[in-house]
Design a protein around this motif. Sequence first.
Motif, PDB file in Angstrom:
ATOM      1  N   VAL A   1       1.490  -4.797   3.758  1.00 37.54           N
ATOM      2  CA  VAL A   1       0.499  -5.289   4.713  1.00 37.54           C
ATOM      3  C   VAL A   1       0.206  -6.754   4.428  1.00 37.54           C
ATOM      4  O   VAL A   1       0.123  -7.173   3.288  1.00 37.54           O
ATOM      5  CB  VAL A   1      -0.824  -4.481   4.658  1.00 37.54           C
ATOM      6  CG1 VAL A   1      -0.669  -3.175   5.394  1.00 37.54           C
ATOM      7  CG2 VAL A   1      -1.284  -4.249   3.240  1.00 37.54           C
TER       8      VAL A   1
ATOM      9  N   VAL B   1       6.741   9.979  -1.616  1.00 35.51           N
ATOM     10  CA  VAL B   1       5.993   8.727  -1.686  1.00 35.51           C
ATOM     11  C   VAL B   1       6.319   7.868  -0.465  1.00 35.51           C
ATOM     12  O   VAL B   1       7.481   7.745  -0.076  1.00 35.51           O
ATOM     13  CB  VAL B   1       6.331   7.952  -2.981  1.00 35.51           C
ATOM     14  CG1 VAL B   1       5.484   6.698  -3.084  1.00 35.51           C
ATOM     15  CG2 VAL B   1       6.114   8.822  -4.197  1.00 35.51           C
ATOM     16  N   TYR B   2       5.282   7.293   0.127  1.00 37.89           N
ATOM     17  CA  TYR B   2       5.431   6.395   1.271  1.00 37.89           C
ATOM     18  C   TYR B   2       4.864   5.044   0.882  1.00 37.89           C
ATOM     19  O   TYR B   2       3.900   4.950   0.123  1.00 37.89           O
ATOM     20  CB  TYR B   2       4.680   6.952   2.481  1.00 37.89           C
ATOM     21  CG  TYR B   2       5.232   8.264   2.986  1.00 37.89           C
ATOM     22  CD1 TYR B   2       6.128   8.298   4.042  1.00 37.89           C
ATOM     23  CD2 TYR B   2       4.874   9.459   2.386  1.00 37.89           C
ATOM     24  CE1 TYR B   2       6.648   9.497   4.504  1.00 37.89           C
ATOM     25  CE2 TYR B   2       5.392  10.666   2.830  1.00 37.89           C
ATOM     26  CZ  TYR B   2       6.276  10.671   3.893  1.00 37.89           C
ATOM     27  OH  TYR B   2       6.791  11.866   4.338  1.00 37.89           O
ATOM     28  N   LYS B   3       5.456   3.982   1.408  1.00 38.14           N
ATOM     29  CA  LYS B   3       5.023   2.648   1.019  1.00 38.14           C
ATOM     30  C   LYS B   3       5.084   1.730   2.236  1.00 38.14           C
ATOM     31  O   LYS B   3       5.983   1.840   3.064  1.00 38.14           O
ATOM     32  CB  LYS B   3       5.970   2.130  -0.070  1.00 38.14           C
ATOM     33  CG  LYS B   3       5.480   0.919  -0.800  1.00 38.14           C
ATOM     34  CD  LYS B   3       6.102   0.842  -2.186  1.00 38.14           C
ATOM     35  CE  LYS B   3       7.438   0.146  -2.169  1.00 38.14           C
ATOM     36  NZ  LYS B   3       7.898  -0.151  -3.539  1.00 38.14           N
ATOM     37  N   ILE B   4       4.124   0.813   2.328  1.00 33.00           N
ATOM     38  CA  ILE B   4       4.093  -0.125   3.458  1.00 33.00           C
ATOM     39  C   ILE B   4       3.598  -1.474   2.944  1.00 33.00           C
ATOM     40  O   ILE B   4       2.809  -1.541   2.001  1.00 33.00           O
ATOM     41  CB  ILE B   4       3.182   0.427   4.589  1.00 33.00           C
ATOM     42  CG1 ILE B   4       3.370  -0.338   5.879  1.00 33.00           C
ATOM     43  CG2 ILE B   4       1.729   0.426   4.188  1.00 33.00           C
ATOM     44  CD1 ILE B   4       2.689   0.327   7.066  1.00 33.00           C
TER      45      ILE B   4
ATOM     46  N   GLY C   1       2.478   2.968  -4.388  1.00 35.25           N
ATOM     47  CA  GLY C   1       3.777   3.520  -4.012  1.00 35.25           C
ATOM     48  C   GLY C   1       4.862   3.264  -5.029  1.00 35.25           C
ATOM     49  O   GLY C   1       6.015   3.038  -4.686  1.00 35.25           O
ATOM     50  N   CYS C   2       4.503   3.315  -6.328  1.00 33.35           N
ATOM     51  CA  CYS C   2       5.477   2.975  -7.382  1.00 33.35           C
ATOM     52  C   CYS C   2       6.449   4.112  -7.665  1.00 33.35           C
ATOM     53  O   CYS C   2       7.411   3.926  -8.395  1.00 33.35           O
ATOM     54  CB  CYS C   2       4.755   2.578  -8.663  1.00 33.35           C
ATOM     55  SG  CYS C   2       3.904   3.949  -9.464  1.00 33.35           S
ATOM     56  N   THR C   3       6.195   5.305  -7.152  1.00 33.92           N
ATOM     57  CA  THR C   3       7.016   6.517  -7.304  1.00 33.92           C
ATOM     58  C   THR C   3       7.032   7.109  -8.713  1.00 33.92           C
ATOM     59  O   THR C   3       7.788   8.040  -8.970  1.00 33.92           O
ATOM     60  CB  THR C   3       8.495   6.331  -6.830  1.00 33.92           C
ATOM     61  OG1 THR C   3       9.200   5.554  -7.792  1.00 33.92           O
ATOM     62  CG2 THR C   3       8.596   5.713  -5.470  1.00 33.92           C
TER      63      THR C   3
ATOM     64  N   LYS D   1       0.845  -1.182   0.000  1.00 35.94           N
ATOM     65  CA  LYS D   1       0.000   0.000   0.000  1.00 35.94           C
ATOM     66  C   LYS D   1       0.887   1.240   0.000  1.00 35.94           C
ATOM     67  O   LYS D   1       1.910   1.283   0.675  1.00 35.94           O
ATOM     68  CB  LYS D   1      -0.885   0.026   1.258  1.00 35.94           C
ATOM     69  CG  LYS D   1      -1.869  -1.106   1.327  1.00 35.94           C
ATOM     70  CD  LYS D   1      -3.289  -0.755   0.987  1.00 35.94           C
ATOM     71  CE  LYS D   1      -3.911   0.357   1.754  1.00 35.94           C
ATOM     72  NZ  LYS D   1      -5.252   0.677   1.245  1.00 35.94           N
ATOM     73  N   GLY D   2       0.475   2.217  -0.780  1.00 34.09           N
ATOM     74  CA  GLY D   2       1.277   3.432  -0.864  1.00 34.09           C
ATOM     75  C   GLY D   2       0.453   4.662  -0.588  1.00 34.09           C
ATOM     76  O   GLY D   2      -0.775   4.606  -0.507  1.00 34.09           O
ATOM     77  N   ALA D   3       1.151   5.770  -0.427  1.00 35.50           N
ATOM     78  CA  ALA D   3       0.484   7.051  -0.252  1.00 35.50           C
ATOM     79  C   ALA D   3       1.438   8.146  -0.691  1.00 35.50           C
ATOM     80  O   ALA D   3       2.662   7.962  -0.640  1.00 35.50           O
ATOM     81  CB  ALA D   3       0.081   7.264   1.201  1.00 35.50           C
ATOM     82  N   ILE D   4       0.888   9.256  -1.153  1.00 35.31           N
ATOM     83  CA  ILE D   4       1.747  10.374  -1.531  1.00 35.31           C
ATOM     84  C   ILE D   4       1.402  11.599  -0.696  1.00 35.31           C
ATOM     85  O   ILE D   4       0.286  11.747  -0.201  1.00 35.31           O
ATOM     86  CB  ILE D   4       1.632  10.735  -3.029  1.00 35.31           C
ATOM     87  CG1 ILE D   4       0.212  11.183  -3.394  1.00 35.31           C
ATOM     88  CG2 ILE D   4       2.072   9.579  -3.900  1.00 35.31           C
ATOM     89  CD1 ILE D   4       0.119  11.846  -4.760  1.00 35.31           C
ATOM     90  N   VAL D   5       2.412  12.448  -0.550  1.00 37.61           N
ATOM     91  CA  VAL D   5       2.209  13.733   0.100  1.00 37.61           C
ATOM     92  C   VAL D   5       2.640  14.793  -0.900  1.00 37.61           C
ATOM     93  O   VAL D   5       3.741  14.729  -1.440  1.00 37.61           O
ATOM     94  CB  VAL D   5       3.047  13.848   1.387  1.00 37.61           C
ATOM     95  CG1 VAL D   5       2.914  15.243   1.973  1.00 37.61           C
ATOM     96  CG2 VAL D   5       2.605  12.816   2.401  1.00 37.61           C
TER      97      VAL D   5
END
Lengths: 76, 260
Positions: free
Chosen positions: A74, A69-72, A54-56, A5-9
């Motif tokens: 799960v 980009v942040y990635k985790i 979260g592929c950047t 799972k990813g997220a962007i700021v």
Amino acid sequence: MAKIKGAIVVDIEKCKGCEVCVISCPTHVISMTKDVNGKGYHYAYMENPDSCTGCTNCAIVCPDGVISVYKIKVDA
Amino acid sequence: MQDTLTTKDIIKPENLVYSKTKLLTDTPLSYCPGCGHGTANRLVMEVIDEMGIQSQTIGIAPVGCSVLAYNFMNIDMIQAAHGRAPAVATAVKRVFPDKYVFTYQGDGDLAAIGTSETIHACNRGENITIVFINNGIYGMTGGQMAPTTLPNMKASTCPYGRDVEIMGHPLKITELVAQLPGTYYVTRQAVHTPAAVRKAKKAIRKAIENQKLKKGLSFVEIVSNCNSGWKMTPNDSNKWMEENMFPEYPMGDIKVPSEI
């Protein structure tokens, strides 16, 4: 199966709303807000945060380098 | 557990996989929205950051849209006169042979007023790196015709399109310098898609690493858009660039050292 799972700021005040990230996103996560930032540009945000992997791609193609980009991982 | 995983849980310092390199200052880039210059600036800084040579690198930016690079690149920079960056870089490299020296130039600078400096620096085989941003137009001054403007392409000084009968053909300076024995590595890249950016970064890294070998000049052309000068949106200009610029300026390595 492990899932990524990813997220962007987005640095809102530096985003110039060029939309290059929008077409670069393979999972169609990003779109432009209706609001504008201090410079008057519509800025990028995550419209479908659940699809982000979260592929950047968005961050490396961003001309202004405003995306982090942040990635985790799960366990499902 | 994953049902309750929110964006806030992902955005933590330990999960960071990519953010702007620290070698780019926090000054907002002055380039137009969607301009490839910003990406190119960032790639050069990322390479220098990854190689850990911030204190050993000297950048030279001449006149054009590239002129303000010293505001964004957190390394030692010299501002050169229009087109004279390869001459200044020659001097710096000869005084400090162990430093990494690169120039960051546009097409109106490198291929027009600075043609002689470029060709002679390449011919002498100076151990420097030239990063050349080619957008086929004079972007900063208002979209005038440049030597690299395509045939029939409109610019403010050729409003009916470039007529090759009167104004000559586009100057393929990258192919030109590849002919010279002084150049060691010559390549042409783009920065409009994630795949192109990754390739361009590898090329820039190779070009800067080549300075250690002292075998000659490394030349990286980056074909970029100028959406303001071309009067298009950023994504339209990238598409136009793929359809029109790439046939004239094909991507890929033009001169590769034989031993690698």
